[in-house]
Design an enzyme around this catalytic site. Structure first.
Site, mmCIF file in Angstrom:
data_model
loop_
_atom_site.group_PDB
_atom_site.id
_atom_site.type_symbol
_atom_site.label_atom_id
_atom_site.label_comp_id
_atom_site.label_asym_id
_atom_site.label_seq_id
_atom_site.Cartn_x
_atom_site.Cartn_y
_atom_site.Cartn_z
ATOM 1 N N ASP A 288 0.800 -1.231 0.000
ATOM 2 C CA ASP A 288 0.000 0.000 0.000
ATOM 3 C C ASP A 288 0.826 1.270 0.000
ATOM 4 O O ASP A 288 0.452 2.262 -0.624
ATOM 5 C CB ASP A 288 -0.950 0.019 1.207
ATOM 6 C CG ASP A 288 -0.211 0.212 2.519
ATOM 7 O OD1 ASP A 288 0.708 -0.587 2.805
ATOM 8 O OD2 ASP A 288 -0.536 1.153 3.261
ATOM 9 N N ASP B 46 5.383 0.289 3.528
ATOM 10 C CA ASP B 46 5.580 -0.952 4.276
ATOM 11 C C ASP B 46 5.430 -2.142 3.338
ATOM 12 O O ASP B 46 5.341 -2.001 2.128
ATOM 13 C CB ASP B 46 4.584 -1.029 5.441
ATOM 14 C CG ASP B 46 3.158 -0.740 4.999
ATOM 15 O OD1 ASP B 46 2.794 -1.147 3.881
ATOM 16 O OD2 ASP B 46 2.408 -0.104 5.764
ATOM 17 N N TYR C 70 -6.142 0.769 8.611
ATOM 18 C CA TYR C 70 -7.182 1.144 7.662
ATOM 19 C C TYR C 70 -8.540 0.781 8.239
ATOM 20 O O TYR C 70 -9.270 -0.055 7.702
ATOM 21 C CB TYR C 70 -6.953 0.463 6.306
ATOM 22 C CG TYR C 70 -5.743 0.997 5.583
ATOM 23 C CD1 TYR C 70 -5.798 2.208 4.899
ATOM 24 C CD2 TYR C 70 -4.526 0.321 5.606
ATOM 25 C CE1 TYR C 70 -4.683 2.723 4.247
ATOM 26 C CE2 TYR C 70 -3.406 0.819 4.953
ATOM 27 C CZ TYR C 70 -3.492 2.019 4.283
ATOM 28 O OH TYR C 70 -2.394 2.532 3.643
ATOM 29 N N GLU D 56 5.811 9.733 3.573
ATOM 30 C CA GLU D 56 5.391 8.429 3.063
ATOM 31 C C GLU D 56 4.432 8.627 1.893
ATOM 32 O O GLU D 56 3.516 9.448 1.942
ATOM 33 C CB GLU D 56 4.713 7.603 4.155
ATOM 34 C CG GLU D 56 4.412 6.172 3.723
ATOM 35 C CD GLU D 56 3.944 5.289 4.863
ATOM 36 O OE1 GLU D 56 4.058 4.049 4.742
ATOM 37 O OE2 GLU D 56 3.459 5.827 5.876
#
Length: 626
Positions: A79, A82, A231, A477
């Site tokens: 995603d 990571d 999430y 990120e």
């Protein structure tokens, strides 16, 4: 020789500008930005990488995913920075990439990027087919954030847990299943002309997943609890069910899906939620824009009244984003739309896409201007605003920083990304352990050894400030769902060569509508949605230290005669004192836990103190009528 040297220097200077992303005469190279945005997805690939893989520092990874569960789950996308495969944001990413192609595929083809964009979609849908081995079973995550975040490793070296998690009738996940259904339905349209057999297969999976999601209702993070901290499904599953129905109607023209969309608008929140944020969790604005599209295209049939209510909320979103609504999205001093510090740009790119397609829908249909409380928003003006947001991302901001990695002269060098921040396994195949990754690579005060080309990072804060530091994950990120909506917008701008022409749109004079939700300076103000009325009254005043304080009592009433209001969300802006009687939530405020619903004719009351005679602005963000 002097003339030859000058010519050579001029050629090299021009080549340098093109490479960095600038075009002669000023402006941005949107075609280059589009190419880079699509390229980023190749850096996020999990599984066996193909021979035509263009991001050369990556290698195959996650080759045993699903083996412990007896299923092949090799493939898909990581995603963000990571090494976990989270199903909900991955599905949203694929839906938005597909929608970008459906709206602006011709423009992508003109830029030479349509095939690459389709390949990016197929990398995701190939995985979803594997993740859906039975009609009522869907694997929604591989790996878990807790163990992954305790480790800093290249995906090729992973030693963390690769346990797979699923939803099924005993452990439902309507939001996850419905979003995946939406992704596969949208993708089926993408492949209909080139791979009809594959497109039909995607539709079979999509229909099964929608039926599963609707029949066995529940939030996926109650079943896959390891996803909750990363999430979590804060908006519930109503938006995804409507979103999937809309995409299935678009893909099949089966009017039963349109009937579902129209008939469940109140119960599932599609006509109740007015919100100015769109992303992997909240799909309501996307549903509302799609429903408005069906209406504007003359496809509503007997459901025009219901789709008109969706359209009203879609235009609330448009007006709020462009600054002409009763309640507007905040902006930084540099002009960027601002929602939150952590990965704010995800909302900028997703809003920019919805604004672009709505402006084009309105122009093509002859609808013209969007009538907003603060004046008409012409399609041309909406696109000008979109362009300003894209240009901000590409470097037209107070810092002069491009927030797309690899574009422009100044961009983030210490992106929070495991694979990019550790030397490529192809250059140094020595194993990097979890702790070695942290000790040797995570804390390095130097740029990443690998370029995460095209990635859109989280971006600056509300003051346009940004710290290019690897441990500043809120800002540095990147994520797949940052890029996915941007593909369509960049293709649209590239086709215009960056120049928007006002004559492209049929202009129409619009009269501003009455602002029914703006605050009143009087002691009492009354506002209403279709089903809910809000009344504010001053109940007490007092003076202290040369200031006058006002106590406001707010009454929120369910005006429906037969239906109950559930999942009520309120927003309050302009509040300068304390508030009692509501609980804070991710999307504004909600009633106290002891009051989960408002029956017909019943009211909710809360109070706040304001050191001014002007009341706070209170409005309904969302609700469901059941």
């Amino acid at each position: 020789m002097a003339n030859g040297a000058a010519t050579l220097f001029g050629f090299l200077a021009l080549a340098s500008m093109v490479k960095l992303g600038f075009v002669p005469g000023g402006g941005h190279d949107y075609a280059m930005a589009l190419r880079k945005s699509i390229l980023y997805f190749e850096a996020q690939r999990s599984g066996v990488l193909p021979p035509n893989q263009r991001v050369s520092w990556r290698a195959s990874s996650g080759l045993f995913d699903g083996k412990a569960n007896g299923v092949d789950l090799v493939g898909g996308y990581y995603d963000a920075g990571d090494n976990v495969k989270f199903g909900l944001p991955m599905a949203f990413t694929v839906t938005m990439m597909s929608w970008s192609i459906l709206e602006y595929g011709k423009q992508m083809a003109a830029a030479g990027e349509l095939r690459n964009a389709m390949d990016a979609v197929k990398w995701g849908t190939d995985y979803f087919i594997k993740a859906h081995p039975e009609p009522d079973v869907l694997y929604g995550e591989v790996g878990d954030g807790d163990t992954d975040h305790s480790c800093w490793q290249r995906p090729e070296d992973m030693t963390t847990s690769r346990q797979a998690f699923r939803v099924d009738p005993q452990h439902p996940g309507s939001d996850l299943a419905a979003e995946t259904a939406a992704a596969m339905a949208a993708a089926s349209i993408v492949f209909r002309g080139t791979y009809p057999g594959y497109a039909n297969l995607l539709l079979v999976h999509s229909k099964q997943l929608f039926e599963f999601a609707d029949k066995y209702r529940g939030k996926y993070d109650a079943s896959i609890t390891v996803a909750r901290n990363y999430y979590g499904s804060f908006s519930g599953y109503g938006d995804e069910l409507l979103w999937a129905a809309a995409w299935l109607f678009e893909a099949t023209e089966d009017r039963s899906y349109l009937e579902y969309l129209a008939g469940n608008g109140e119960a599932l929140g599609g006509t109740g939620w007015s919100i100015n944020q769109f992303g992997w969790d909240v799909k309501y604005p996307g549903v509302q824009v799609l429903a408005a599209k069906f209406l504007l295209q003359g496809r509503a049939g007997d459901h025009a009244a219901a789709l008109q209510r969706y359209r009203q909320n879609a235009e609330f979103f448009v007006c709020s984003c462009v600054g002409k609504g009763a309640v507007n999205v905040a902006r930084t001093p540099g002009g960027m739309m601002y929602h939150q510090r952590w990965n704010n740009l995800q909302f900028v790119t997703s809003a920019s896409f919805l604004l672009t397609v709505y402006a084009d829908f309105a122009a093509i249909s002859g609808r013209g201007a969007v009538r907003c409380p603060a004046g008409a928003a012409q399609p041309f003006d909406i696109l000008k605003f979109v362009k300003s947001q894209v240009n901000y991302i590409l470097g037209d901001n107070p810092r002069g920083t491009s927030y797309m990695v690899g574009y422009g002269a100044s961009y983030p060098r210490q992106v929070h990304h495991r694979g990019a921040s550790i030397v490529s396994i192809k250059r140094d195949p020595s194993f990097v352990s979890c702790q070695e990754g942290y000790s040797s690579w995570y804390g390095r005060q130097a740029g990443n050894p690998n370029l995460l080309d095209g990635a859109v990072v989280g971006g600056p804060d509300e003051y346009d400030d940004f710290a290019d530091e690897r441990d500043n994950y809120e800002q540095t990120e990147a994520a797949t769902y940052n890029n996915a909506p941007l593909l369509g917008v960049l293709a649209r701008l590239a086709a215009s060569c960056g120049g928007l022409k006002e004559e492209e749109y049929e202009q129409e004079t619009a009269t501003p509508v009455v602002n029914r939700t703006s605050s009143s300076s009087s002691a009492s103000s009354l506002r209403a949605t279709t089903a809910i009325a809000i009344e504010q009254n001053v109940t007490r005043t007092w003076a202290r230290r040369r200031r006058t304080y006002y106590r406001y009592a707010v009454t929120v009433t369910n005006r429906s005669r037969r239906k109950t209001v559930r999942e009520l969300h309120l927003s309050v802006s302009g509040l300068r004192g304390r508030l009692w009687g509501l609980e804070e939530a991710r999307y504004g405020y909600v009633p106290p836990r002891w009051l989960p619903a408002l029956r017909p004719g019943r009211s909710l009351r809360f109070v706040y103190v304001q050191p001014a005679s002007t009341p706070a602005n209170v409005w309904v963000t969302g609700y469901k009528l059941v």
